[in-house]
Design a protein around this motif. Sequence first.
Motif, PDB file in Angstrom:
ATOM      1  N   ARG A 199      43.685  43.975  54.326  1.00 57.12           N
ATOM      2  CA  ARG A 199      41.949  44.958  54.602  1.00 57.12           C
ATOM      3  C   ARG A 199      41.172  44.628  54.084  1.00 57.12           C
ATOM      4  NH1 ARG A 199      44.962  49.737  53.866  1.00 57.12           N
ATOM      5  NH2 ARG A 199      43.222  51.022  53.989  1.00 57.12           N
ATOM      6  N   ALA A 200      41.336  43.128  52.735  1.00 56.97           N
ATOM      7  CA  ALA A 200      39.767  43.247  52.084  1.00 56.97           C
ATOM      8  C   ALA A 200      39.218  42.560  52.940  1.00 56.97           C
ATOM      9  CB  ALA A 200      40.755  42.180  51.170  1.00 56.97           C
ATOM     10  N   GLY A 201      38.660  42.542  53.802  1.00 52.80           N
ATOM     11  CA  GLY A 201      37.292  42.080  54.755  1.00 52.80           C
ATOM     12  C   GLY A 201      36.935  40.814  53.996  1.00 52.80           C
ATOM     13  N   LYS A 202      35.617  40.959  53.643  1.00 52.07           N
ATOM     14  CA  LYS A 202      34.882  40.088  53.243  1.00 52.07           C
ATOM     15  C   LYS A 202      34.093  40.531  51.501  1.00 52.07           C
ATOM     16  CE  LYS A 202      33.935  37.903  56.526  1.00 52.07           C
ATOM     17  NZ  LYS A 202      33.660  36.028  56.921  1.00 52.07           N
ATOM     18  N   ALA A 203      35.309  41.088  50.809  1.00 51.26           N
ATOM     19  CA  ALA A 203      35.725  41.602  49.343  1.00 51.26           C
ATOM     20  C   ALA A 203      35.468  40.986  48.733  1.00 51.26           C
ATOM     21  CB  ALA A 203      35.285  42.803  49.587  1.00 51.26           C
ATOM     22  N   GLU A 204      34.852  40.562  47.060  1.00 54.71           N
ATOM     23  CA  GLU A 204      34.800  39.445  46.519  1.00 54.71           C
ATOM     24  C   GLU A 204      35.160  39.969  45.084  1.00 54.71           C
ATOM     25  OE1 GLU A 204      36.698  37.546  44.919  1.00 54.71           O
ATOM     26  OE2 GLU A 204      36.563  36.273  46.082  1.00 54.71           O
ATOM     27  N   ASN A 205      35.168  40.104  44.196  1.00 56.88           N
ATOM     28  CA  ASN A 205      34.938  40.564  42.453  1.00 56.88           C
ATOM     29  C   ASN A 205      33.772  40.028  41.372  1.00 56.88           C
ATOM     30  OD1 ASN A 205      36.664  42.924  42.993  1.00 56.88           O
ATOM     31  ND2 ASN A 205      38.678  41.936  41.490  1.00 56.88           N
ATOM     32  N   LYS A 206      33.187  41.042  41.570  1.00 56.01           N
ATOM     33  CA  LYS A 206      31.946  39.832  39.976  1.00 56.01           C
ATOM     34  C   LYS A 206      32.634  40.618  39.200  1.00 56.01           C
ATOM     35  CE  LYS A 206      27.707  39.260  37.564  1.00 56.01           C
ATOM     36  NZ  LYS A 206      28.188  38.015  36.930  1.00 56.01           N
ATOM     37  N   TYR A 207      33.085  40.033  37.903  1.00 55.93           N
ATOM     38  CA  TYR A 207      32.869  40.380  36.400  1.00 55.93           C
ATOM     39  C   TYR A 207      31.864  40.242  35.663  1.00 55.93           C
ATOM     40  CZ  TYR A 207      38.209  39.673  38.378  1.00 55.93           C
ATOM     41  OH  TYR A 207      39.151  39.441  39.196  1.00 55.93           O
ATOM     42  N   PHE A 208      32.464  41.031  34.671  1.00 56.06           N
ATOM     43  CA  PHE A 208      31.265  41.234  34.000  1.00 56.06           C
ATOM     44  C   PHE A 208      31.161  40.058  32.491  1.00 56.06           C
ATOM     45  CE2 PHE A 208      30.107  44.553  37.086  1.00 56.06           C
ATOM     46  CZ  PHE A 208      28.955  44.388  36.746  1.00 56.06           C
ATOM     47  N   PRO A 209      30.168  39.959  32.513  1.00 57.56           N
ATOM     48  CA  PRO A 209      30.436  39.000  30.254  1.00 57.56           C
ATOM     49  C   PRO A 209      30.741  39.903  29.534  1.00 57.56           C
ATOM     50  CG  PRO A 209      28.317  39.575  30.179  1.00 57.56           C
ATOM     51  CD  PRO A 209      29.279  39.841  32.073  1.00 57.56           C
ATOM     52  N   SER A 225      38.734  52.844  48.538  1.00 56.10           N
ATOM     53  CA  SER A 225      38.065  53.121  49.851  1.00 56.10           C
ATOM     54  C   SER A 225      36.489  52.710  49.397  1.00 56.10           C
ATOM     55  CB  SER A 225      37.897  54.951  49.981  1.00 56.10           C
ATOM     56  OG  SER A 225      37.463  55.086  49.597  1.00 56.10           O
ATOM     57  N   ILE A 226      36.401  51.961  48.239  1.00 55.90           N
ATOM     58  CA  ILE A 226      34.722  51.603  47.896  1.00 55.90           C
ATOM     59  C   ILE A 226      35.042  50.183  48.503  1.00 55.90           C
ATOM     60  CG2 ILE A 226      32.831  50.915  46.616  1.00 55.90           C
ATOM     61  CD1 ILE A 226      33.558  53.547  45.508  1.00 55.90           C
ATOM     62  N   VAL A 227      35.939  49.737  47.951  1.00 54.27           N
ATOM     63  CA  VAL A 227      36.766  47.887  47.888  1.00 54.27           C
ATOM     64  C   VAL A 227      36.391  48.032  49.855  1.00 54.27           C
ATOM     65  CG1 VAL A 227      37.913  46.795  47.869  1.00 54.27           C
ATOM     66  CG2 VAL A 227      37.913  48.202  46.278  1.00 54.27           C
ATOM     67  N   GLU A 228      37.068  49.352  50.544  1.00 52.51           N
ATOM     68  CA  GLU A 228      37.318  48.572  51.483  1.00 52.51           C
ATOM     69  C   GLU A 228      36.267  49.242  52.257  1.00 52.51           C
ATOM     70  OE1 GLU A 228      40.457  51.520  53.451  1.00 52.51           O
ATOM     71  OE2 GLU A 228      41.040  49.672  55.253  1.00 52.51           O
ATOM     72  N   ALA A 229      35.515  50.033  52.502  1.00 56.41           N
ATOM     73  CA  ALA A 229      34.306  49.966  53.292  1.00 56.41           C
ATOM     74  C   ALA A 229      33.155  48.653  53.054  1.00 56.41           C
ATOM     75  CB  ALA A 229      32.925  51.156  52.164  1.00 56.41           C
ATOM     76  N   VAL A 230      33.181  48.344  51.850  1.00 56.55           N
ATOM     77  CA  VAL A 230      32.300  46.871  51.026  1.00 56.55           C
ATOM     78  C   VAL A 230      33.251  45.826  52.234  1.00 56.55           C
ATOM     79  CG1 VAL A 230      32.192  44.974  49.041  1.00 56.55           C
ATOM     80  CG2 VAL A 230      32.143  47.512  49.077  1.00 56.55           C
ATOM     81  N   ARG A 274      36.778  46.989  34.541  1.00 63.17           N
ATOM     82  CA  ARG A 274      35.890  47.457  35.999  1.00 63.17           C
ATOM     83  C   ARG A 274      34.943  46.237  35.785  1.00 63.17           C
ATOM     84  NH1 ARG A 274      35.541  52.337  38.437  1.00 63.17           N
ATOM     85  NH2 ARG A 274      33.817  52.024  38.666  1.00 63.17           N
ATOM     86  N   VAL A 275      35.209  46.830  37.408  1.00 64.06           N
ATOM     87  CA  VAL A 275      34.079  45.339  38.074  1.00 64.06           C
ATOM     88  C   VAL A 275      33.341  45.988  39.171  1.00 64.06           C
ATOM     89  CG1 VAL A 275      35.684  43.634  38.076  1.00 64.06           C
ATOM     90  CG2 VAL A 275      35.768  44.832  40.016  1.00 64.06           C
ATOM     91  N   VAL A 276      32.170  44.838  39.893  1.00 65.67           N
ATOM     92  CA  VAL A 276      31.464  45.201  40.628  1.00 65.67           C
ATOM     93  C   VAL A 276      32.345  44.436  42.287  1.00 65.67           C
ATOM     94  CG1 VAL A 276      29.237  45.107  42.176  1.00 65.67           C
ATOM     95  CG2 VAL A 276      29.424  46.265  39.918  1.00 65.67           C
ATOM     96  N   ALA A 277      33.273  44.999  42.940  1.00 68.45           N
ATOM     97  CA  ALA A 277      32.923  44.163  44.657  1.00 68.45           C
ATOM     98  C   ALA A 277      31.975  44.124  45.402  1.00 68.45           C
ATOM     99  CB  ALA A 277      34.137  45.467  44.909  1.00 68.45           C
ATOM    100  N   TYR A 278      32.190  43.494  45.474  1.00 65.63           N
ATOM    101  CA  TYR A 278      30.362  42.721  46.458  1.00 65.63           C
ATOM    102  C   TYR A 278      31.085  42.114  47.986  1.00 65.63           C
ATOM    103  CZ  TYR A 278      31.080  38.024  44.740  1.00 65.63           C
ATOM    104  OH  TYR A 278      31.100  36.952  44.514  1.00 65.63           O
ATOM    105  N   ASN A 279      30.030  42.442  48.723  1.00 65.71           N
ATOM    106  CA  ASN A 279      30.652  41.847  50.282  1.00 65.71           C
ATOM    107  C   ASN A 279      29.806  39.762  50.417  1.00 65.71           C
ATOM    108  OD1 ASN A 279      29.659  40.637  53.150  1.00 65.71           O
ATOM    109  ND2 ASN A 279      30.925  43.115  53.611  1.00 65.71           N
ATOM    110  N   THR A 280      30.608  39.390  50.627  1.00 68.02           N
ATOM    111  CA  THR A 280      30.724  37.441  50.064  1.00 68.02           C
ATOM    112  C   THR A 280      28.921  37.505  51.790  1.00 68.02           C
ATOM    113  OG1 THR A 280      32.603  37.371  51.380  1.00 68.02           O
ATOM    114  CG2 THR A 280      31.841  36.685  49.175  1.00 68.02           C
ATOM    115  N   ASP A 281      29.449  38.465  52.870  1.00 67.37           N
ATOM    116  CA  ASP A 281      28.045  37.568  53.909  1.00 67.37           C
ATOM    117  C   ASP A 281      26.748  38.865  53.685  1.00 67.37           C
ATOM    118  OD1 ASP A 281      30.067  36.791  55.321  1.00 67.37           O
ATOM    119  OD2 ASP A 281      30.363  38.471  56.618  1.00 67.37           O
ATOM    120  N   THR A 282      26.476  39.498  52.691  1.00 70.95           N
ATOM    121  CA  THR A 282      25.549  40.593  52.972  1.00 70.95           C
ATOM    122  C   THR A 282      24.890  39.896  51.688  1.00 70.95           C
ATOM    123  OG1 THR A 282      26.323  42.321  52.362  1.00 70.95           O
ATOM    124  CG2 THR A 282      25.273  42.333  54.503  1.00 70.95           C
ATOM    125  N   VAL A 283      25.999  39.386  50.239  1.00 71.83           N
ATOM    126  CA  VAL A 283      25.177  39.377  48.969  1.00 71.83           C
ATOM    127  C   VAL A 283      25.969  38.367  48.169  1.00 71.83           C
ATOM    128  CG1 VAL A 283      25.049  39.979  46.418  1.00 71.83           C
ATOM    129  CG2 VAL A 283      25.586  41.572  48.191  1.00 71.83           C
TER     130      VAL A 283
END
Lengths: 522, 335
Positions: B233-243, B205-210, B130-139
């Motif tokens: 089609r990944a755009g500006k998405a990136e993964n954040k892994y948790f400890p 669809s979440i990763v694409e929207a991100v 499980r990860v959080v996908a985030y947009n590198t432009d806005t976060v």
Amino acid sequence: MTAVRRAPPATAAAAALVAGLAVLPLGYLVLRASEVGFSRAADLVLNERTLRLLGNSLGLAAATTVTAVAIGVPVAWLTTRTDLPGRRALTVVTALPLAVPSYVAALAVIAAFGPRGALARWLGPLGVDALPEVYGFVGAWLALSLSTFPYVTLTVRGSLRRLDPALEEVSRSLGATPFETFRRVTLPQLRPAVAAGALLVALYTLADFGGVSLLRFDTFTRVVYVQYRGSLDRSGAAVLALVLAAVSLTVVAAEARTRTRARVAAARTARTARLVHLGRWRAPATALLAVLAVVALVVPVATLVTWLVLGAREGIDLGETAAAAGRSARVSAGGALAALVAAWPVAALASRHPGRLARWTERLSYAGYALPGLVVALSLVFFGARVARPLYQTVGMLVLAYLVLFLPQAIGALRTTLGQISPTLEDASRSLGAGPLATARRVLLPLVRPGATAAFALVFLTAMKELPAALLLGPTGYDTLATRVWATTSEGFFGRAAAPALLLIVVSSVPLAFLALRDERA
Amino acid sequence: MLLRRTLTAAVAATVALATLAGCSGDDGPSLTVYSGRTADLVGPLFDRFEATSGIKVKVRYGDSAEVSGAVLEEGDRPKADVLIVQDAGNLGQVNDAGRLAPLPQAAVDKVPAEFRSPAGRWVGLSGRSRVVAYNTDTVSQADLPATVDGFTDPRWKGRLAWAPTNGSFQAFVTAFRVLEGQDKAEAWLRGIKANEPRVFPNNISIVEAVGKGEVDAGFVNHYYLFRLRAEGRAGKAENKYFPAGDPGGLVNVAGAGVLQGSKKAADATRLVEFLLSDESQRYFAERTFELPVVPSVQADPQLPDIEKLAKPEVELAQLDDAKGTVDLLTRLQIL
């Protein structure tokens, strides 16, 4: 009116058998639901959420049905009764949205009207920066209306072609305008067909999952899926599905009530009506249908073409896709034929011998159609694995599933057409010495052909895109276009989904075009 | 007349097709697999197994819950020999119904204990974090909270996405309940709900929207990012892994089991063993961007090592209370 006669025993028995097949899923649900304790069942059903979701489902079904009728009836009339240019092509084009799976329609609605969709991009430079939110009710209503209005169009077309034009001619000769004639003479006669089409739309909407889940609108069917997928809670899902079935069968009963009040003038001739000259209305009517075709068909197709471009770099397996197309077409045609044959006794009973038996066989025939597809597929897995073992996971099982799922589409179209044919014609044939089968072949079949054609087309198109049964009930490895689309979109390989999805629409258009052309000549 | 002829033809065609379908199975050894993973993901592995073993593999593909449901409905007369699904939870439920047969100990031992059934009835084949996908432009990296708890902060209001109906999401909630208790899990869900996350039907669809910037961040599985990148089609998405230890970074598995009542248990076991071989494990690492469960095989270089990722401190077999999670999500009006 001729007096109601007792149904021939063979027809009654056949209709009862068909109804028995159609209630298989209901029987399964009762069995599963009975495994839940009463208190858990009550917890699941008797809460504020259930009421809210039922409200959502019924609201969406009502809005979609009204819209589908508002679009479907004029389209049917324009393409059958007027000198609209390109009538035949438009007949096919306006039926094709049925071949668009509802999740593809939903994706197209998002692509066109979504926050970063085509419309937003065009309107942006004009200073419009906020469109109404597409997710939720509005989007679900749009997507479902656009993909279900052909149910109304096709059912009404079948009926329009059987109307006695004499009544309309009398109306015209007494000075009524074409539109007044349509409103006051044609429309009342079409009422049973409109109601039959509307019922199909309403039940389809109640049972739809793909569209509402992508457009994020919370309906009762979505909750049934959630309950099942989340925890494989078969009994909990069954309790909820039974609530949905109860609601749907109430809708079916309500439609039947409107029908008993409608009187249908029986057509005594098979004469074709003269075409209405649209005159100065020609251009606006053409433009309107063109806009409809763009929104309901071109936008989804364009969405698929963009995917195709994306997927092209990975290569497309044309041979496999073509083989899947062949399987889709064969099994859908088989399902349509089976549904047509099974619908005959039910429709004959309903239109010729109204009574308790007719009422109940017809209502129960809607049971499979009104349930979420996954529930029906799993009930048939249960039936197939334990009862009909030799049939289980064969093409025959899939054909049976399509019969159970889509029977009402065939019944609706057949019944309205049969209802327009005066029984006196059959009486005449019989009194002249023809047997019942000869009468059916030489008198009834030619008259009923437009309705039968519509029935076949409806079931065929819906079966082409059907998913849960295709996945679970056919022979192992029997992939169809619908399963190929599913396999690629579910993992996000949209590029590879485009080719089978486009082919699904193309393959569906072939029999439609054939039927439409034959219909013209008949 | 016509009607009767049509009817006869339809019946004859049905019988003929059924007979044909019934006959095709008698040419050499074969196995039937119910797969909750699609042909694009696992098909090449079956082809490879056919080539090396000479055993023909017939596969019924479907949604994990749906093929598991079919197994349950078939009961003690299974049509399938092997069940492969996306989510350890489904395997647990099928096993609870008594539908899985024991696997040989040697195969079971290849897989770390947290990724298999304690009684050796099913094994994980590939891991997904499980990860959080985030947009590198806005976060920015600095904005990202260290743990999944941080997303309940009001500054994330209106910026998040989740897919509460998704099986992986629900497994994560179950893990949260097991690791930190029902109350903490409920508090987290309430906190995220208060931030009014956008609801999506699935991870992809979440990763694409991100990636497009429609939302800033969303709760998903790690591999969707890489698959979207492959399609551009990944755009500006990136993964954040948790400890390690954070339920936000739960590693779940797609896994397999042999069905109780299968008449080809030996061949079925061979297939499961093949899927645990180095060759198959490398396939998962390289082609589906998943985490190999067999420790001797390395993950894709773009990914953190499965050992360094949240060693989940929860055995996946403990995540069998999916019903409790569905009930909780329902009570909080999230589902």
